[in-house]
Design a protein around this motif. Sequence first.
Motif, PDB file in Angstrom:
ATOM      1  N   LEU A 254     -15.494  57.669  28.973  1.00  0.00           N
ATOM      2  CA  LEU A 254     -14.795  57.714  30.265  1.00  0.00           C
ATOM      3  C   LEU A 254     -13.745  58.822  30.301  1.00  0.00           C
ATOM      4  CD1 LEU A 254     -14.313  53.885  30.924  1.00  0.00           C
ATOM      5  CD2 LEU A 254     -15.970  55.417  31.986  1.00  0.00           C
ATOM      6  N   ASP A 255     -13.159  59.137  29.155  1.00  0.00           N
ATOM      7  CA  ASP A 255     -12.148  60.192  29.060  1.00  0.00           C
ATOM      8  C   ASP A 255     -12.607  61.251  28.053  1.00  0.00           C
ATOM      9  OD1 ASP A 255     -10.008  59.063  30.795  1.00  0.00           O
ATOM     10  OD2 ASP A 255     -10.023  57.450  29.303  1.00  0.00           O
ATOM     11  N   PHE A 256     -13.840  61.712  28.224  1.00  0.00           N
ATOM     12  CA  PHE A 256     -14.423  62.646  27.267  1.00  0.00           C
ATOM     13  C   PHE A 256     -13.660  63.970  27.235  1.00  0.00           C
ATOM     14  CE2 PHE A 256     -16.386  63.779  31.249  1.00  0.00           C
ATOM     15  CZ  PHE A 256     -16.553  65.166  31.188  1.00  0.00           C
ATOM     16  N   ASP A 257     -13.744  64.613  26.089  1.00  0.00           N
ATOM     17  CA  ASP A 257     -13.084  65.909  25.906  1.00  0.00           C
ATOM     18  C   ASP A 257     -13.870  66.984  26.666  1.00  0.00           C
ATOM     19  OD1 ASP A 257     -11.626  68.029  25.031  1.00  0.00           O
ATOM     20  OD2 ASP A 257     -12.425  68.037  22.993  1.00  0.00           O
ATOM     21  N   LYS A 258     -13.213  67.625  27.611  1.00  0.00           N
ATOM     22  CA  LYS A 258     -13.869  68.657  28.425  1.00  0.00           C
ATOM     23  C   LYS A 258     -13.911  69.973  27.634  1.00  0.00           C
ATOM     24  CE  LYS A 258     -12.600  66.471  32.802  1.00  0.00           C
ATOM     25  NZ  LYS A 258     -12.178  65.224  32.161  1.00  0.00           N
ATOM     26  N   ASN A 259     -14.854  70.028  26.716  1.00  0.00           N
ATOM     27  CA  ASN A 259     -15.015  71.204  25.865  1.00  0.00           C
ATOM     28  C   ASN A 259     -16.284  71.953  26.246  1.00  0.00           C
ATOM     29  OD1 ASN A 259     -17.299  69.904  24.482  1.00  0.00           O
ATOM     30  ND2 ASN A 259     -15.764  68.594  23.516  1.00  0.00           N
ATOM     31  N   ASN A 260     -16.563  73.036  25.538  1.00  0.00           N
ATOM     32  CA  ASN A 260     -17.779  73.827  25.765  1.00  0.00           C
ATOM     33  C   ASN A 260     -18.812  73.623  24.659  1.00  0.00           C
ATOM     34  OD1 ASN A 260     -16.800  75.082  28.159  1.00  0.00           O
ATOM     35  ND2 ASN A 260     -15.578  76.497  26.905  1.00  0.00           N
ATOM     36  N   TYR A 261     -18.563  72.619  23.809  1.00  0.00           N
ATOM     37  CA  TYR A 261     -19.467  72.400  22.688  1.00  0.00           C
ATOM     38  C   TYR A 261     -20.809  71.840  23.132  1.00  0.00           C
ATOM     39  CZ  TYR A 261     -15.147  72.760  19.942  1.00  0.00           C
ATOM     40  OH  TYR A 261     -13.974  73.184  19.384  1.00  0.00           O
ATOM     41  N   LEU A 262     -21.857  72.332  22.471  1.00  0.00           N
ATOM     42  CA  LEU A 262     -23.205  71.793  22.695  1.00  0.00           C
ATOM     43  C   LEU A 262     -23.808  71.245  21.411  1.00  0.00           C
ATOM     44  CD1 LEU A 262     -24.735  74.509  25.064  1.00  0.00           C
ATOM     45  CD2 LEU A 262     -24.118  72.165  25.678  1.00  0.00           C
ATOM     46  N   TYR A 263     -23.147  71.475  20.295  1.00  0.00           N
ATOM     47  CA  TYR A 263     -23.692  71.083  19.002  1.00  0.00           C
ATOM     48  C   TYR A 263     -22.585  70.545  18.096  1.00  0.00           C
ATOM     49  CZ  TYR A 263     -27.195  74.374  20.736  1.00  0.00           C
ATOM     50  OH  TYR A 263     -28.110  75.042  21.522  1.00  0.00           O
ATOM     51  N   PHE A 264     -22.973  69.705  17.160  1.00  0.00           N
ATOM     52  CA  PHE A 264     -22.063  69.283  16.098  1.00  0.00           C
ATOM     53  C   PHE A 264     -22.882  68.778  14.920  1.00  0.00           C
ATOM     54  CE2 PHE A 264     -22.768  65.478  18.615  1.00  0.00           C
ATOM     55  CZ  PHE A 264     -22.884  64.459  17.683  1.00  0.00           C
ATOM     56  N   CYS A 265     -22.296  68.856  13.748  1.00  0.00           N
ATOM     57  CA  CYS A 265     -22.950  68.300  12.556  1.00  0.00           C
ATOM     58  C   CYS A 265     -21.865  67.820  11.606  1.00  0.00           C
ATOM     59  CB  CYS A 265     -23.863  69.327  11.890  1.00  0.00           C
ATOM     60  SG  CYS A 265     -22.992  70.605  10.961  1.00  0.00           S
ATOM     61  N   ALA A 266     -22.260  67.025  10.636  1.00  0.00           N
ATOM     62  CA  ALA A 266     -21.302  66.454   9.699  1.00  0.00           C
ATOM     63  C   ALA A 266     -20.593  67.552   8.913  1.00  0.00           C
ATOM     64  CB  ALA A 266     -22.007  65.496   8.749  1.00  0.00           C
ATOM     65  N   SER A 267     -19.341  67.307   8.607  1.00  0.00           N
ATOM     66  CA  SER A 267     -18.540  68.274   7.864  1.00  0.00           C
ATOM     67  C   SER A 267     -18.991  68.341   6.409  1.00  0.00           C
ATOM     68  CB  SER A 267     -17.066  67.889   7.921  1.00  0.00           C
ATOM     69  OG  SER A 267     -16.303  68.661   7.020  1.00  0.00           O
ATOM     70  N   PRO A 268     -19.058  69.552   5.823  1.00  0.00           N
ATOM     71  CA  PRO A 268     -19.427  69.674   4.406  1.00  0.00           C
ATOM     72  C   PRO A 268     -18.380  69.067   3.474  1.00  0.00           C
ATOM     73  CG  PRO A 268     -18.722  71.794   5.291  1.00  0.00           C
ATOM     74  CD  PRO A 268     -18.859  70.859   6.456  1.00  0.00           C
TER      75      PRO A 268
END
Length: 345
Positions: free
Chosen positions: A289-303
């Motif tokens: 409902l209060d999502f972060d208005k970013n430009n991201y389209l991808y994500f993956c787990a941190s190394p």
Amino acid sequence: MIGSLIGGIVMLVALAGGILWQKYYDRRMPNFDKVSEIYVYPGTPADSVETQILRKSAVISPRSLHRVFKKLTEVRPGHYTIASTNSSMYVARMLEHGWQTPVHLVISGTIRRESTLARKIARQMLSDSAKVMAALHDTLLLDSIGVEPSQIFSLFIPDTYEVLWTESMPELLRRMKREYDAFWSEENRKKADCVGLTPKEVSILASIVNAETNYVPEMPSVAGVYVNRLCAGMKLQADPTVAYCFDYQLSRILKKHTKVNSPFNTYLHYGLPPAPICVPSKAALEAVLDFDKNNYLYFCASPEMNGRHLFATTYSAHLKNARAFSRALSKLLKEREAAEKIVNK
């Protein structure tokens, strides 16, 4: 003669006084030195409940308790709290009339299967998993409270609720529907409209967010990625939806798994799956409902393997992050394998 008469009168007065004192004590005097809780199961006789009270409570006068319990014909099932201010008679009436103390029903943690939800409820109430499961699949019951059977995960808003231990499943489901309706206030419905989703769709997306991360501060960013993908007309390609297709039995999702023929497979189908893939937490619902208005389209787990993620706006940047994670994972697996060999020597 006169002395005997006087003596008899004195004895009668003393006897009457003793009886009156007993009645007064039983009805008015606190008979417990500490607060205690008892659970009464259906069919439990009064004398067994009396024994339980004697074992759990610091009873000042067991005789007083026994006097009032001798008159009880039945005790009602339930969860009861005996206070230090209670008299024996009050406790007897409490049990006779079913003046229960509510218990705290905690709906929390990872709930990815209906069986898990059923066990969680059954452990905290006078029910068993089979009865809970039957209620969760009772289409007539669910229809009567306005819930689609496939959307049962969305009905439960994780929180701590005060309920009666003996509450029936129909009563509990109706209570959960009231809590669901309360969550979906006019304000939250407006927020959902702004996201372009219905409450049902918010629950579905929140379940994916919940399955992606347990790190609450990151949830709005994950939600933002999926909202961006929906708006861009991209497939969600959410690994948790594939895991759901395999009943969460996969230790690692491979490319072959993303081809499974299921309406829940977001690698094959556009848009949201038809139902939640787990019980979404309140934090995940609020993140959508209060999502972060970013430009991201991808994500993956941190190394760094810290339960967090790396976000990217381009596919090339995402591949770089993915390779870094893959190397870190391979290194970790090799270290574990070497450690196991040493242990097994």
